[in-house]
Design a protein around this motif. Structure first.
Motif, PDB file in Angstrom:
ATOM      1  N   ALA A   1       0.816  -1.221   0.000  1.00 38.45           N
ATOM      2  CA  ALA A   1       0.000   0.000   0.000  1.00 38.45           C
ATOM      3  C   ALA A   1       0.845   1.264   0.000  1.00 38.45           C
ATOM      4  O   ALA A   1       0.326   2.360  -0.259  1.00 38.45           O
ATOM      5  CB  ALA A   1      -0.940   0.002   1.201  1.00 38.45           C
ATOM      6  N   THR A   2       2.133   1.147   0.290  1.00 33.31           N
ATOM      7  CA  THR A   2       2.972   2.344   0.356  1.00 33.31           C
ATOM      8  C   THR A   2       3.009   3.079  -0.986  1.00 33.31           C
ATOM      9  O   THR A   2       3.048   4.306  -1.022  1.00 33.31           O
ATOM     10  CB  THR A   2       4.405   1.986   0.792  1.00 33.31           C
ATOM     11  OG1 THR A   2       4.939   0.989  -0.097  1.00 33.31           O
ATOM     12  CG2 THR A   2       4.411   1.424   2.207  1.00 33.31           C
ATOM     13  N   ARG A   3       2.983   2.339  -2.090  1.00 35.13           N
ATOM     14  CA  ARG A   3       3.034   2.988  -3.407  1.00 35.13           C
ATOM     15  C   ARG A   3       1.804   3.847  -3.649  1.00 35.13           C
ATOM     16  O   ARG A   3       1.893   4.908  -4.262  1.00 35.13           O
ATOM     17  CB  ARG A   3       3.182   1.948  -4.506  1.00 35.13           C
ATOM     18  CG  ARG A   3       2.044   0.933  -4.580  1.00 35.13           C
ATOM     19  CD  ARG A   3       2.259  -0.093  -5.665  1.00 35.13           C
ATOM     20  NE  ARG A   3       2.241   0.519  -6.986  1.00 35.13           N
ATOM     21  CZ  ARG A   3       2.245  -0.180  -8.121  1.00 35.13           C
ATOM     22  NH1 ARG A   3       2.293  -1.510  -8.076  1.00 35.13           N
ATOM     23  NH2 ARG A   3       2.216   0.432  -9.281  1.00 35.13           N
ATOM     24  N   TYR A   4       0.655   3.408  -3.114  1.00 39.75           N
ATOM     25  CA  TYR A   4      -0.578   4.180  -3.313  1.00 39.75           C
ATOM     26  C   TYR A   4      -0.616   5.403  -2.407  1.00 39.75           C
ATOM     27  O   TYR A   4      -1.173   6.437  -2.766  1.00 39.75           O
ATOM     28  CB  TYR A   4      -1.793   3.280  -3.091  1.00 39.75           C
ATOM     29  CG  TYR A   4      -1.777   2.065  -3.995  1.00 39.75           C
ATOM     30  CD1 TYR A   4      -1.939   2.199  -5.369  1.00 39.75           C
ATOM     31  CD2 TYR A   4      -1.550   0.791  -3.480  1.00 39.75           C
ATOM     32  CE1 TYR A   4      -1.899   1.095  -6.208  1.00 39.75           C
ATOM     33  CE2 TYR A   4      -1.507  -0.318  -4.313  1.00 39.75           C
ATOM     34  CZ  TYR A   4      -1.678  -0.154  -5.675  1.00 39.75           C
ATOM     35  OH  TYR A   4      -1.624  -1.250  -6.510  1.00 39.75           O
ATOM     36  N   HIS A   5      -0.015   5.271  -1.230  1.00 40.40           N
ATOM     37  CA  HIS A   5       0.100   6.454  -0.367  1.00 40.40           C
ATOM     38  C   HIS A   5       0.964   7.517  -1.029  1.00 40.40           C
ATOM     39  O   HIS A   5       0.646   8.702  -0.996  1.00 40.40           O
ATOM     40  CB  HIS A   5       0.697   6.051   0.984  1.00 40.40           C
ATOM     41  CG  HIS A   5      -0.231   5.246   1.834  1.00 40.40           C
ATOM     42  ND1 HIS A   5       0.116   4.803   3.098  1.00 40.40           N
ATOM     43  CD2 HIS A   5      -1.494   4.796   1.615  1.00 40.40           C
ATOM     44  CE1 HIS A   5      -0.900   4.120   3.606  1.00 40.40           C
ATOM     45  NE2 HIS A   5      -1.870   4.094   2.724  1.00 40.40           N
ATOM     46  N   ARG A   6       2.064   7.071  -1.642  1.00 41.57           N
ATOM     47  CA  ARG A   6       2.909   8.033  -2.352  1.00 41.57           C
ATOM     48  C   ARG A   6       2.193   8.614  -3.560  1.00 41.57           C
ATOM     49  O   ARG A   6       2.337   9.802  -3.872  1.00 41.57           O
ATOM     50  CB  ARG A   6       4.220   7.365  -2.761  1.00 41.57           C
ATOM     51  CG  ARG A   6       5.185   7.144  -1.600  1.00 41.57           C
ATOM     52  CD  ARG A   6       6.549   6.695  -2.079  1.00 41.57           C
ATOM     53  NE  ARG A   6       6.522   5.318  -2.556  1.00 41.57           N
ATOM     54  CZ  ARG A   6       6.794   4.268  -1.793  1.00 41.57           C
ATOM     55  NH1 ARG A   6       7.113   4.432  -0.528  1.00 41.57           N
ATOM     56  NH2 ARG A   6       6.748   3.057  -2.290  1.00 41.57           N
ATOM     57  N   ALA A   7       1.393   7.767  -4.238  1.00 44.61           N
ATOM     58  CA  ALA A   7       0.627   8.266  -5.382  1.00 44.61           C
ATOM     59  C   ALA A   7      -0.395   9.312  -4.945  1.00 44.61           C
ATOM     60  O   ALA A   7      -0.692  10.258  -5.689  1.00 44.61           O
ATOM     61  CB  ALA A   7      -0.072   7.105  -6.093  1.00 44.61           C
ATOM     62  N   ALA A   8      -0.926   9.158  -3.726  1.00 47.42           N
ATOM     63  CA  ALA A   8      -1.904  10.123  -3.215  1.00 47.42           C
ATOM     64  C   ALA A   8      -1.240  11.441  -2.824  1.00 47.42           C
ATOM     65  O   ALA A   8      -1.931  12.460  -2.688  1.00 47.42           O
ATOM     66  CB  ALA A   8      -2.643   9.538  -2.014  1.00 47.42           C
ATOM     67  N   GLY A   9       0.088  11.415  -2.632  1.00 44.97           N
ATOM     68  CA  GLY A   9       0.781  12.648  -2.304  1.00 44.97           C
ATOM     69  C   GLY A   9       1.641  12.591  -1.062  1.00 44.97           C
ATOM     70  O   GLY A   9       2.184  13.620  -0.645  1.00 44.97           O
ATOM     71  N   ALA A  10       1.780  11.411  -0.440  1.00 46.60           N
ATOM     72  CA  ALA A  10       2.618  11.305   0.760  1.00 46.60           C
ATOM     73  C   ALA A  10       4.080  11.498   0.387  1.00 46.60           C
ATOM     74  O   ALA A  10       4.553  10.978  -0.630  1.00 46.60           O
ATOM     75  CB  ALA A  10       2.418   9.948   1.427  1.00 46.60           C
ATOM     76  N   ASP A  11       4.795  12.245   1.204  1.00 46.30           N
ATOM     77  CA  ASP A  11       6.232  12.425   0.981  1.00 46.30           C
ATOM     78  C   ASP A  11       7.000  11.165   1.357  1.00 46.30           C
ATOM     79  O   ASP A  11       7.972  10.797   0.693  1.00 46.30           O
ATOM     80  CB  ASP A  11       6.749  13.610   1.812  1.00 46.30           C
ATOM     81  CG  ASP A  11       6.131  14.921   1.379  1.00 46.30           C
ATOM     82  OD1 ASP A  11       6.491  15.397   0.290  1.00 46.30           O
ATOM     83  OD2 ASP A  11       5.278  15.447   2.119  1.00 46.30           O
ATOM     84  N   VAL A  12       6.578  10.519   2.455  1.00 48.30           N
ATOM     85  CA  VAL A  12       7.217   9.290   2.921  1.00 48.30           C
ATOM     86  C   VAL A  12       6.127   8.305   3.313  1.00 48.30           C
ATOM     87  O   VAL A  12       5.201   8.662   4.055  1.00 48.30           O
ATOM     88  CB  VAL A  12       8.135   9.547   4.137  1.00 48.30           C
ATOM     89  CG1 VAL A  12       8.804   8.254   4.575  1.00 48.30           C
ATOM     90  CG2 VAL A  12       9.182  10.609   3.829  1.00 48.30           C
ATOM     91  N   ALA A  13       6.223   7.081   2.810  1.00 48.10           N
ATOM     92  CA  ALA A  13       5.289   6.019   3.192  1.00 48.10           C
ATOM     93  C   ALA A  13       6.111   4.884   3.779  1.00 48.10           C
ATOM     94  O   ALA A  13       6.954   4.295   3.098  1.00 48.10           O
ATOM     95  CB  ALA A  13       4.483   5.532   1.987  1.00 48.10           C
TER      96      ALA A  13
END
Length: 549
Positions: free
Chosen positions: A212-224
């Motif tokens: 799920a980290t890739r989708y958090h980054r896709a949503a705009g997270a700087d660090v997942a």
């Protein structure tokens, strides 16, 4: 059904059953013992009068002892129901009415960290922030949880963190960073809301599922961050081979430099002694490169701080020097030789540990319940035969990275019985399991909330030094011509550097005690240096500066 609702239903059912039963008993008793029959509705009235303490009317007094005893039973039952009603209805109502509620907003502030959701990881993270003197705002969507945290003096506000309005009430525009630790899908929604409310804000998320980290980054997270991967890498960093494996082949070719580990135990000769008091360099000639302190590797060790149980010193020296050390502290010295490591559990933590260990060329055997391309032995870590198939009798270390703490505890007991000399490192899901794992025989236990909370703090405050606490040591051999004429003491001045000069190569010989063997470097010398990546880079920069000057 809530606890209060369930208790209310039980109370009413018991009250109804007691009323019906005592009404029948009263009607029957009046007929048999008093000779004054009463219909059921008059018997019911007497029972209700008794329960409510409003009096008995025309039926009192009673002449038979049996009837008097029955009335006493009814009276006691009435008092019991009154007291029970206070506990079932009044006390919960008062508790709810008097409980303070968490605010839905907090006064404007700046430079703080907004934390969305309360978990054991967040609890450690908040403790880290308090120790650092940093301000925070905790947004908790659960009303009861928010109220409980407010009572415990947390800086908490109740609200939905996926709402931009709630984030704005937490002063997201002036915050230093935002950390989200709720469900993976909700974390993505929080990121989207935070980006809308404050596009430049630094956002950090935690993902239970590493994918799920890739989708958090896709949503705009700087660090997942993936907590389980963090823990796996952290466990791998505790295996000594992971710290000593980055030795360039040409660095020690033809040399007599070797590495060892000195373990500090509660009843050992090193316990509660400082490095200065132990005088390892003066007595044996060995050099202290670093130490594992509280589960993290540090290159700077205070020479005057007493060593606590569990500390492991990373040493370098010649075979003769290390043999002299072993002759005095044999049970506590472990050589850095090619080691066989068993990794039990191939989830997110296990895969991260495997990748870290194989990156430093460690020999890793993977054990997992399910067979797979990267699994060497399919079986249960609690099965002695499966552990034997992994070669546990000859293994030097076992990493247990399973999700169930009870399974990990039992597996630790079995592994310790199969190989008493085995180094056992265990991942704990809950802090409460840590002590049991140590009692079972684990050498090192790391709890998921602790590792993740500390990493969150390091990431939120961009603390490079803290994030690199679990470090590998590199050993390199470099030309020392730029240092010609410079005394060694100025090159390796104190324990605060991130590198250690192990030896100087001169005219075909390695001078392993350079403090006494030479006054200054010569043009054709080579130097053997151990240190972290930053330390080696620092030493190379020193050489370049000297060469250009």
């Amino acid at each position: 059904m809530t606890s209060l609702t369930r208790r209310t239903v039980y109370y009413l059912l018991v009250l109804a059953a007691a009323t019906v039963g005592l009404t029948g008993a009263y009607s029957l008793g009046m007929s048999v013992w008093e000779g004054r029959p009463r219909p059921w509705y008059q018997a019911l009235e007497v029972v209700v009068q008794t329960f409510t303490t409003t009096g008995y009317g025309e039926d009192a007094p009673w002449s038979s002892p049996q009837m008097n005893m029955l009335v006493v039973v009814i009276q006691l039952a009435g008092i019991g129901f009154i007291l029970s009603a206070v506990d079932v209805f009044v006390v919960p109502w008062l508790r709810e009415a008097l409980r303070p509620t968490a605010p839905k907003g907090l006064p404007d502030r700046s430079g703080h960290v907004i934390v969305c959701g309360y978990t054991p990881r967040v609890e450690v993270f908040i403790d880290e922030m308090i120790e650092r003197g940093e301000e925070y705002v905790l947004i908790e969507p659960n009303v009861e949880q928010a109220a409980s945290l407010y009572e415990r003096d947390y800086e908490v506000m109740e609200g939905d963190p996926t709402s931009t309005a709630v984030l704005e009430r937490a002063s997201v525009g002036a915050a230093k960073a935002l950390v989200a630790d709720v469900a993976d899908d909700e974390n993505a929604s929080i990121v989207l809301a935070a980006r809308e409310a404050s596009p430049e804000r630094r956002i950090i998320t935690l993902a239970e599922d590493a994918s799920a980290t890739r989708y958090h980054r896709a949503a705009g997270a700087d660090v997942a961050l993936s907590p389980r991967q963090l823990l796996g890498r952290s466990l791998a960093a505790q295996v000594p081979v992971a710290a000593a494996a980055n030795v360039e082949e040409q660095a020690t070719a033809g040399t007599e430099i070797d590495f060892a580990e000195l373990i500090v135990t509660r009843h050992g000769p090193s316990h509660d002694h400082s490095l200065r008091a132990l005088r390892l360099s003066e007595r044996f000639g060995v050099r202290v490169i670093g130490a594992w302190l509280d589960g993290t590797f540090e290159t700077s060790v205070d020479a005057d701080t007493p060593l606590e149980a569990g500390t492991r010193l990373f040493l370098a020296g010649t075979p003769d020097q290390l043999d002299a050390l072993r002759s005095e502290m044999a049970p506590y010295v472990r050589a850095f030789t090619p080691q066989s490591i068993i990794l039990a559990g191939h989830g997110d933590s296990g895969q991260a540990a495997r990748d870290s260990l194989r990156a430093v060329h460690a020999d890793v055997t993977v054990l997992d319940l399910e067979d797979g391309a990267e699994v060497d032995v399919a079986g249960d870590v609690r099965d002695p035969d499966a552990l034997r198939a992994c070669g546990i009798e000859d293994a030097s270390a076992l990493i247990i990275a399973v999700d169930d703490d009870s399974v990990a505890t039992f597996a630790t007991l079995i592994a310790r019985d199969l190989n008493p000399e085995l180094q056992i490192l265990v991942r704990a899901h809950d802090e409460a399991a840590v002590q049991n794992l140590y009692r079972a025989g684990a050498d090192f236990v790391q709890a998921l909330p602790t590792v993740c909370g500390r990493m969150l703090a390091a990431t939120a405050f961009e603390d490079e030094d803290h994030r690199s606490r679990d470090r590998h040591i590199n050993v390199v051999r470099l030309p020392a011509s730029p240092l010609a004429g410079e005394p060694l003491r100025e090159v390796d001045p104190d324990a605060q550097t991130n590198y250690t000069v192990l030896a100087v190569y001169r005219e075909g010989d390695f001078l392993t005690d350079p403090d006494d063997a030479l006054v200054a470097f010569e043009a054709d010398d080579e130097v053997l240096v151990a240190g972290t990546e930053d330390g080696i880079r620092q030493f190379r920069a020193r050489l370049e500066d000297r060469q250009s000057s």
